[in-house]
Motif scaffolding. Structure first.
Motif, PDB file in Angstrom:
ATOM      1  N   GLU A 145      -3.218  -7.343   4.991  1.00  0.00           N
ATOM      2  CA  GLU A 145      -4.556  -7.829   4.658  1.00  0.00           C
ATOM      3  C   GLU A 145      -4.522  -9.021   3.710  1.00  0.00           C
TER       4      GLU A 145
ATOM      5  N   GLN B  20       0.885  -1.171   0.000  1.00  0.00           N
ATOM      6  CA  GLN B  20       0.000   0.000   0.000  1.00  0.00           C
ATOM      7  C   GLN B  20       0.915   1.211   0.000  1.00  0.00           C
TER       8      GLN B  20
ATOM      9  N   HIS C 199      -9.448  -2.479  -4.325  1.00  0.00           N
ATOM     10  CA  HIS C 199      -7.992  -2.620  -4.449  1.00  0.00           C
ATOM     11  C   HIS C 199      -7.565  -2.583  -5.912  1.00  0.00           C
TER      12      HIS C 199
END
Ligand code: ASC
Length: 549
Positions: free
Chosen positions: A442, A352, A511
């Motif tokens: 995640e 990220q 995403h």
């Protein structure tokens, strides 16, 4: 056999969980119509776009599109978005028996409700390997009350506006919002008179075996499904038979499909909860419920709520439970084995990141953006300047600490286009890492278009070259979607034998929207003439006009 379908995509008002909002429907249906075909059949869908002002495409998830890469239904990758009032013809072969689905693949249209089932039975005259008396389909999705435009703009705004957890979970397009039918839940009881929000009732006969086809097309949520008093034997995953194993509950990630056999061995007139709950993220969404109802002695199905409390989803962060399920998935005996070694190893670090304060997801520090001219056309016709030519890297470097937030979170955008040698064998290591916030990593389910791949193994922390020796070359399962667990890696192997341009991406809709994907191009020179309707935009449209001017 050829299945000729006429479909029209439009918006309509609907209340899947008793809250009205705009829903993307096909022929006025949400979820869209189920396609039933046999292996080897041809499917022709004449898709008319009746959305007022936006383009649309449909991806046939799990279908390999051998010889028809322009029918894969990925906007700006395999085709131009279909314009409002225009029609595009998808024509492809249902190449293999199994449980598949279809969905929108432009912006976040899947999350708007553009999806449905595609069930492929064994070839005419062939015998199904699995024995069962009946079939039940469960298409699982998550549901947001916010429209997808608000979601998309929020994700690409500064400050960032995350979409949050879904308002409800849907089973075959129906669910309950802000209420529960289960007696043990600390929230309002649902109003059962409202038929649209009543739980789906799956009617079964006692002492039979059923094939439950379970498919997840969620936007965000990873799910767990359990049936009170019934064990499930998993026999199929993503259209491939697996070595059967029996569980009390199963995980399913977005983009995956499974077949589970259940035996109705309980009291002849009983009913049981099926519950579906959220995993991997702290749930704020009530579980979805359905009722498994046996036909009783009076030839009537029990419509009352089951007396027992519904099965409870394992703790959202019990990753050991999830891993134990994924590790059990191994190939059935007749499954083709992976080639012994790969010609190329690509390690993709999932991070990220930030660009000027905008939050993105990146692979090897590049966040994917799509060009205005779809790759299939621009590569096939060698059009200059159609996309960013900077080659993505096969590795992210030795010094990255996957356990900590990125030291330098700054990223750039790029095409992330990998050119793959035709017929070569490729290993991809999907390497997970810490997100921007500390102690957060995640789940990401990665889906590959145009192929099945072998899942060679999973590991914790950073992948090392020596981990290659741990790869499962004996009974690696074939899949089209594989999950990466927090702070771990997943290794896949595939043979680049399908000429075309194929997306490989995180199946979590927000995403992908934030750049979490790459593009694989293979055997482009072998792609036959692309139907003009697939390339009538951008530079390929100009090319067509020049050729015929
Ligand atoms: O992409 C994501 O963004 C949020 C969070 O990381 C930042 O708000 C979240 O949970 C994601 O999965």
């Amino acid at each position: 056999e050829t299945h000729h379908l006429h479909w029209e995509v439009s918006y309509m008002f609907a209340s899947p969980d008793c809250q009205e909002k705009l829903v993307m429907a096909i022929n006025g249906q949400f979820p869209g119509p189920t396609i039933h075909a046999k292996a080897g059949d041809t499917v022709v869908v004449e898709l008319k776009n009746s959305l007022p002002t936006e383009g649309v495409v449909i991806h046939w998830h799990g279908i390999k599109q051998i010889g028809t890469p322009w029918a894969d239904g990925t906007a700006l990758i395999s085709q131009c978005p279909i314009k409002p009032d225009e029609t595009f013809v998808y024509k492809f072969q249902a190449d293999k028996a199994g449980t598949y689905f279809y969905h929108g693949h432009y912006g976040m249209q899947r999350a708007a409700g553009l999806y449905g089932l595609l069930i492929v039975d064994v070839k005419e005259g062939e015998k199904e390997k699995i024995k069962y008396d009946g079939e039940i389909n469960m298409l699982l999705s998550d549901w947001y009350h916010q429209d997808i435009y608000t979601q998309m703009v929020g994700l690409s705004s500064k400050p960032f506006r995350w979409i949050g957890e879904p308002q409800s979970l849907l089973i075959n397009g129906g669910g309950q919002f802000n209420c529960s039918l289960a007696t043990n839940q600390g929230i309002n009881k649902c109003n059962m008179e409202n038929m649209q929000c009543a739980p789906m009732v799956l009617q079964v006969l006692p002492n039979k075996t059923y094939r439950l086809r379970i498919i997840s097309t969620t936007s965000l949520s990873s799910l767990n499904l359990a049936i009170g008093n019934h064990k499930m034997t998993i026999v199929e995953a993503d259209g491939n038979y697996v070595d059967p194993f029996t569980v009390d509950d199963m995980d399913i990630y977005s983009g995956e499909s499974y077949s589970a056999l259940i035996t109705t061995d309980q009291h002849v007139s009983s009913n049981h909860w099926i519950s579906v709950g959220v995993r991997g993220r702290q749930p704020k969404t009530p579980p979805a419920l359905a009722i498994l109802s046996y036909l009783n002695n009076n030839s009537q199905y029990q419509l009352e709520l089951p007396k027992a409390t519904p099965p409870i989803t394992p703790l959202w962060n019990d990753y050991a439970h999830s891993k134990s399920f994924s590790y059990k998935i191994l190939a059935a005996k007749d499954t083709p084995k992976p080639p012994k070694r790969a010609d190329r190893l690509i390690q993709l670090l999932n991070t990220q990141n930030k660009i000027d304060g905008f939050i993105k997801w990146s692979l090897n520090n590049v966040s994917m953006v799509l060009p205005p001219t779809p790759y299939l056309g621009s590569l096939r016709y060698s059009l200059k300047g159609a996309f960013d030519q900077k080659k993505p890297r096969d590795w992210f470097g030795a010094n990255y600490n996957v356990m900590k937030p990125p030291i330098n979170p700054n990223t750039t955008t790029g095409s992330n286009l990998y050119e793959i040698k035709f017929n070569s064998t490729v290993d991809i290591i999907l390497q997970n890492a810490n997100a921007l916030a500390e102690n957060v990593s995640e789940i990401h389910p990665w889906h590959l278009h145009g192929h099945d791949f072998w899942v060679l193994g999973y590991g914790e922390g950073l992948f090392r070259k020596k981990d290659v020796s741990r790869f499962n070359l004996k009974n690696a399962p074939l899949r089209n979607t594989a999950v990466i667990f927090p702070y771990g890696w997943t290794a896949i192997r595939f043979v680049a034998d399908n000429p075309g341009v194929w997306a490989f991406h995180c199946h979590i809709e927000p995403h992908l929207h934030m750049g979490m994907g790459v593009i694989l191009a293979e055997g482009i020179e072998l792609v036959k003439e692309i139907p003009k309707d697939a390339i009538s935009c951008g530079k390929t449209a100009k090319m067509l006009m020049n050729n015929h001017g």
